[in-house]
Enzyme design. Structure first.
Site, PDB file in Angstrom:
ATOM      1  CG  ASP A 176     -32.614 -21.367   5.035  1.00  0.00           C
ATOM      2  OD1 ASP A 176     -32.164 -20.821   4.010  1.00  0.00           O
ATOM      3  OD2 ASP A 176     -32.168 -22.448   5.475  1.00  0.00           O
ATOM      4  CG  HIS A 220     -29.756 -22.151   1.612  1.00  0.00           C
ATOM      5  ND1 HIS A 220     -30.199 -22.361   2.903  1.00  0.00           N
ATOM      6  CD2 HIS A 220     -28.618 -22.867   1.489  1.00  0.00           C
ATOM      7  CE1 HIS A 220     -29.368 -23.163   3.527  1.00  0.00           C
ATOM      8  NE2 HIS A 220     -28.391 -23.496   2.687  1.00  0.00           N
ATOM      9  CB  SER A 414     -26.901 -25.898   4.657  1.00  0.00           C
ATOM     10  OG  SER A 414     -26.264 -24.822   5.274  1.00  0.00           O
TER      11      SER A 414
END
Length: 612
Positions: A176, A220, A414
């Site tokens: 990520d 994120h 996600s």
């Protein structure tokens, strides 16, 4: 009926394709999708004079490196887990290299990125709680918070936590954007959770090193990791907000502040995880990023890397993508048949009440271009609350999603994916000797399929919901003995000896997808809602044990003449946008829980899950 194809047939087809060209025209002989990724061909066609590629060998590492240097290239990275090297070459050098017997395939060092943004988070119109109060009354000292949608209840995760199973002694690695230790997570680490944070490795740097200080300029990764590792409890329900709050976290940073990366970084990170699996007890790899599919799964370097991790004993959980509701939108590496691919549900912010849940319209649907059924399972992915990375790009660009000083709301597959990764960690704490194939079997066999209560037909096809909703109590405590991916041989697949395709077929006359050889019906589709707004979730499907067909035709054609990869993205002959017919069911029907209904004995919802 299995259609086993001997390696010699594939090699013969490749030989025919390459030797049918005149020997004095190496350009024509080399520039075929048999040996070169269509994305590389497109780069050459576009006039690029320097192209970063990943070159796959035939099992002889030294011969592969000699082949690369013989055309003027330098070995920039050795991806030994997939028998490949990274190099940068001119179009002429690529033409020469494609003819070398030490080379199997030349793929583009392609971009990876976060999923395309699904619809923005909007205030809930049918909930009496003000949108500003999605998260409130945060107590950092006692780790309590009031949350409007404590999403773990929608997978029964709280029931597993109540039995003392929290994912202990299991490390989950994340590919990520990083993890910020400056916000809430940083405070938790300083408060005594440092042993559960293995650290962060930044693969965007030339010399990646493990560090206890985590940074996330995008935001994120912090949010995604928090969906697993959140040790705050919801005041009203008492449930942990993380799916596996006892697990250890390892962040493998492969995406930059804009959520962009390269195959080389992701593959290097996976290789690092395999090398350090034993040292850090890495059992799960969460992949909430994607790339577009431009070649068969077995030719794609990122897919090959996640297969190598799977073979090494690491359960790979990947996002399906946010390209739905259109068919054939599952992305790399979620399109790989071995791994666990996760689609997204919208739980309507009614935690513990499942009858109003719907498939999120952006959740990518199958089949894959290799004809496999994907996603494998679905989980809540809409309006999930998790940690905010202070000062991150998401915090600045998506200010409407901020909730107070420490929290952020996101949508997408996600965010559904780490919930499933957490459930896998719970399974592995309870059953530490499970292999990845056994984990996948239990997860799918225990899933709950969305059915119309009036007809007992699936509301969504198997290409939309897979086995159905993950149900953690059954996955962790249920009696399921079996192995997924039967009929697939991962050793032969990675060695290039045998490849596979799924059982989906396209009927050009009826314009429908169906599943061959198993007595299955076809699917009528598009994005639909429950009949009358309600549904039931029955127990998981009977696992398909008919095996898979073997790939024939080398790199250029589908067996059966469905389509070709040359030219990049393809469509089915006759089109595939209109789906008609009935709903897909597994032959033998669906297994059911007692009474045909799912138990929802959670902290805020007791009784049986049935429509009011």
């Amino acid at each position: 009926m299995n259609k086993k194809v001997l390696v010699s047939i594939v090699l013969t087809l490749i030989l025919i394709l390459t030797t049918s060209m005149p020997m004095d025209t190496p350009k024509a002989a080399a520039l075929t999708p048999d040996r070169i990724d269509p994305a590389v061909l497109a780069a050459i066609e576009a006039g690029e004079d320097s192209i970063s590629v990943i070159v796959q060998g035939n099992g002889e590492a030294e011969a592969l490196q000699r082949a690369v240097t013989s055309v003027g290239g330098q070995v920039e990275a050795d991806f030994w887990i997939i028998d490949s090297v990274l190099t940068t070459l001119s179009p002429d050098a690529i033409r020469q290299l494609a003819s070398d017997p030490a080379v199997r395939y030349i793929a583009l060092n392609r971009s990876t990125k976060l999923g395309e943004a699904p619809p923005p988070v909007e205030p809930t119109g049918d909930n009496s709680t003000a949108d500003e109060e999605v998260v409130h009354d945060v107590d950092l000292k006692n780790l309590l918070v009031s949350v409007r949608y404590p999403h773990p209840l929608d997978l029964g995760i709280d029931q597993v936590h109540a039995q003392g199973v929290l994912g202990r002694k299991v490390t989950i690695a994340f590919l990520d954007t990083g993890l910020s230790t400056q916000g809430v997570l940083g405070q938790l680490i300083k408060a005594g959770y440092e042993k559960r944070f293995i650290g962060q490795v930044n693969f965007l740097k030339k010399k990646p090193q493990l560090s206890k200080e985590g940074k996330d300029a995008n935001g994120h990764g912090t949010h995604v990791a928090g969906l697993v590792w959140n040790v705050f409890r919801d005041r009203d329900s008492g449930t942990f907000m993380g799916s596996a709050p006892g697990a250890r976290i390892l962040m493998l940073k492969v995406l930059d502040k804009n959520g962009q990366g390269k195959y080389e970084d992701a593959i290097e990170a996976i290789q690092w995880a395999i090398e350090h699996k034993k040292k850090y007890d890495i059992r799960v790899l969460n992949v909430s990023l994607y790339a577009e599919a431009t070649c068969p799964y077995w030719a794609d370097p990122l897919n090959r890397a996640v297969e190598a991790a799977w073979r090494a004993g690491i359960v790979v959980v990947a996002a399906a993508g946010n390209g739905g509701p259109d068919p054939m939108t599952v992305t790399v590496p979620g399109n790989d048949p071995y791994v666990i691919t996760v689609g997204a549900l919208d739980g309507k912010e009614t935690a513990g009440y499942l009858a109003d849940d719907v498939l999120a319209p952006y959740s990518s649907a199958g089949p894959t271009y290799d004809l496999f059924i994907k996603p494998d399972v679905v989980a809540p992915g809409h309006k999930l609350v998790s940690f905010l990375a202070p000062g991150s790009k998401l915090a600045r660009d998506r200010a409407e999603r901020k909730r107070g000083e420490h929290w952020f709301v996101m949508n997408g597959t996600s965010t559904a994916t780490p919930l499933v990764s957490g459930v896998v960690a719970l399974m592995l704490e309870q059953h530490p000797n499970l292999s990845p194939d056994q984990v996948k079997y239990r997860l799918l066999a225990s899933a709950a399929t969305a059915l119309d209560p009036a007809t007992e037909e699936p509301i969504y096809s198997i290409w939309q919901q897979g086995a159905g909703r993950v149900w953690a109590p059954a996955a962790v405590f249920g009696d399921f003995a079996g192995t997924a991916n039967e009929g697939l041989n991962i050793d032969k697949d990675l060695a290039g000896e045998e490849h596979y395709q799924g059982w989906t077929t396209w009927d050009e006359e009826t314009q429908t997808f169906s599943i061959q050889e198993g007595g299955y019906t076809t699917w009528s589709g598009g994005y639909t809602t429950w009949s009358g707004g309600y549904t039931t979730w029955s127990g998981g499907y009977t696992t398909w044990s008919g095996g898979y067909t073997t790939w024939s035709g080398g790199y250029t054609t589908w067996s059966g003449g469905y389509t070709t990869w040359s030219g990049g993205y393809t469509t089915w002959s006759g089109g595939y946008t209109t789906w008609s017919g009935g709903y897909t069911t597994w032959s033998g029907g669906y297994t059911t829980w007692s009474g045909g209904m799912l138990s929802v004995d959670t902290a805020v919802s007791t009784g049986r899950w049935v429509p009011d």
